[in-house]
Design a protein around this motif. Sequence first.
Motif, mmCIF file in Angstrom:
data_model
loop_
_atom_site.group_PDB
_atom_site.id
_atom_site.type_symbol
_atom_site.label_atom_id
_atom_site.label_comp_id
_atom_site.label_asym_id
_atom_site.label_seq_id
_atom_site.Cartn_x
_atom_site.Cartn_y
_atom_site.Cartn_z
ATOM 1 N N TYR A 41 0.824 -1.215 0.000
ATOM 2 C CA TYR A 41 0.000 0.000 0.000
ATOM 3 C C TYR A 41 0.858 1.265 0.000
ATOM 4 O O TYR A 41 0.591 2.200 -0.750
ATOM 5 C CB TYR A 41 -0.973 -0.030 1.190
ATOM 6 N N SER A 42 1.900 1.291 0.834
ATOM 7 C CA SER A 42 2.729 2.500 0.907
ATOM 8 C C SER A 42 3.953 2.427 -0.009
ATOM 9 O O SER A 42 4.545 3.459 -0.321
ATOM 10 C CB SER A 42 3.211 2.723 2.345
ATOM 11 N N GLN A 43 4.353 1.225 -0.383
ATOM 12 C CA GLN A 43 5.608 1.036 -1.137
ATOM 13 C C GLN A 43 6.801 1.587 -0.353
ATOM 14 O O GLN A 43 7.806 2.004 -0.929
ATOM 15 C CB GLN A 43 5.564 1.723 -2.520
ATOM 16 N N MET A 45 9.362 0.471 2.385
ATOM 17 C CA MET A 45 9.850 -0.765 2.995
ATOM 18 C C MET A 45 10.860 -0.439 4.091
ATOM 19 O O MET A 45 11.944 0.081 3.809
ATOM 20 C CB MET A 45 10.508 -1.650 1.923
ATOM 21 N N VAL A 46 10.485 -0.749 5.327
ATOM 22 C CA VAL A 46 11.331 -0.406 6.478
ATOM 23 C C VAL A 46 11.960 -1.679 7.034
ATOM 24 O O VAL A 46 11.307 -2.728 7.109
ATOM 25 C CB VAL A 46 10.488 0.286 7.583
ATOM 26 N N GLY A 47 13.221 -1.575 7.428
ATOM 27 C CA GLY A 47 13.907 -2.684 8.102
ATOM 28 C C GLY A 47 14.475 -2.192 9.420
ATOM 29 O O GLY A 47 14.972 -1.066 9.518
ATOM 30 N N ILE A 72 1.838 -3.018 10.848
ATOM 31 C CA ILE A 72 2.834 -3.165 11.923
ATOM 32 C C ILE A 72 4.158 -2.593 11.428
ATOM 33 O O ILE A 72 4.659 -2.974 10.366
ATOM 34 C CB ILE A 72 2.999 -4.647 12.316
ATOM 35 N N CYS A 73 4.713 -1.678 12.202
ATOM 36 C CA CYS A 73 5.998 -1.070 11.844
ATOM 37 C C CYS A 73 7.139 -2.076 12.015
ATOM 38 O O CYS A 73 7.054 -3.002 12.839
ATOM 39 C CB CYS A 73 6.270 0.137 12.731
ATOM 40 N N ALA A 74 8.214 -1.842 11.276
ATOM 41 C CA ALA A 74 9.377 -2.719 11.337
ATOM 42 C C ALA A 74 9.954 -2.799 12.753
ATOM 43 O O ALA A 74 10.318 -3.879 13.228
ATOM 44 C CB ALA A 74 10.442 -2.203 10.377
ATOM 45 N N GLU A 75 10.024 -1.644 13.404
ATOM 46 C CA GLU A 75 10.606 -1.616 14.753
ATOM 47 C C GLU A 75 9.793 -2.491 15.691
ATOM 48 O O GLU A 75 10.333 -3.245 16.509
ATOM 49 C CB GLU A 75 10.620 -0.182 15.298
ATOM 50 N N GLN A 76 8.442 -2.385 15.580
ATOM 51 C CA GLN A 76 7.589 -3.137 16.497
ATOM 52 C C GLN A 76 7.593 -4.620 16.146
ATOM 53 O O GLN A 76 7.475 -5.470 17.037
ATOM 54 C CB GLN A 76 6.186 -2.549 16.490
ATOM 55 N N SER A 114 4.645 6.153 17.689
ATOM 56 C CA SER A 114 4.221 4.900 18.312
ATOM 57 C C SER A 114 5.437 4.000 18.583
ATOM 58 O O SER A 114 5.572 3.407 19.665
ATOM 59 C CB SER A 114 3.214 4.239 17.373
ATOM 60 N N CYS A 115 6.339 3.933 17.624
ATOM 61 C CA CYS A 115 7.563 3.116 17.808
ATOM 62 C C CYS A 115 8.456 3.715 18.892
ATOM 63 O O CYS A 115 9.122 2.976 19.632
ATOM 64 C CB CYS A 115 8.326 2.991 16.494
ATOM 65 N N ARG A 116 8.493 5.030 18.998
ATOM 66 C CA ARG A 116 9.292 5.665 20.064
ATOM 67 C C ARG A 116 8.756 5.229 21.429
ATOM 68 O O ARG A 116 9.514 4.933 22.345
ATOM 69 C CB ARG A 116 9.242 7.192 19.926
HETATM 70 N N1 THU Z 1 6.721 2.428 9.193
HETATM 71 C C1 THU Z 1 7.602 1.696 9.929
HETATM 72 O O1 THU Z 1 7.803 0.498 9.677
HETATM 73 N N2 THU Z 1 8.266 2.300 10.934
HETATM 74 C C2 THU Z 1 8.106 3.606 11.291
HETATM 75 O O2 THU Z 1 8.677 4.050 12.284
HETATM 76 C C3 THU Z 1 7.283 4.490 10.466
HETATM 77 C C4 THU Z 1 6.460 3.839 9.439
HETATM 78 C C5 THU Z 1 5.983 1.775 8.122
HETATM 79 C C6 THU Z 1 4.505 1.622 8.391
HETATM 80 C C7 THU Z 1 3.941 1.558 6.997
HETATM 81 O O3 THU Z 1 3.970 0.206 6.564
HETATM 82 C C8 THU Z 1 4.909 2.362 6.154
HETATM 83 O O4 THU Z 1 6.087 2.521 6.935
HETATM 84 C C9 THU Z 1 4.401 3.744 5.752
HETATM 85 O O5 THU Z 1 3.955 4.448 6.862
#
Ligand code: THU
Length: 160
Positions: A41-43, A45-47, A72-76, A114-116
């Motif tokens: 959806y966002s394209q 990609m977080v690691g 779900i964020c990568a950090e979480q 939220s991750c912070r």
């Molecule tokens: N995203 C993360 O994985 N970590 C963050 O700290 C910020 C956002 C992800 C969530 C979503 O899949 C995409 O980045 C766009 O917001």
Amino acid sequence: MKVLQNQFTAYVFDNQSELTPEEQELLQTAATFTKNAYAPYSQFMVGAALRLDNGQIIGGANQENASFPLCICAEQAALSHFGSNYPDQKITQIAITATSKKSALDHPVSPCGSCRQVLCEYESRQNQAIEIILQGNGGPIFKINSAHDLLPLSFDGSIL
Ligand code: THU
């Protein structure tokens, strides 16, 4: 009236060669984890990669959902994996990076609010700071001493 002031410090490095070999490895692992992102959806990609105090590295990648608030964020993802599988270890560092199909991302990628908050919980729980290393898809690197530096006046369990 009194004023509460907070000084924020980030150490800025021009490129990875200025980091220790262990930090380079952590950032490179975070970059590898971007390939495991599910981000149709966002394209974006977080690691995220965590260094544990036994030297081990574990990671996570963002996992999106058609129901957007469930993403779900990568950090979480990485932190939940850590908490579920290594409850007796401590986290010394987290590296976060990302790639995007929409932009070059040549500046550091910062964790969302939220991750912070979640990082602060893990930091309080282990009573030891987690160093944060941020980079985009290349470009400068920010290093921050502690998750709490990114969340002044954070809400924490001591009030409950
Ligand atoms: N995203 C993360 O994985 N970590 C963050 O700290 C910020 C956002 C992800 C969530 C979503 O899949 C995409 O980045 C766009 O917001």
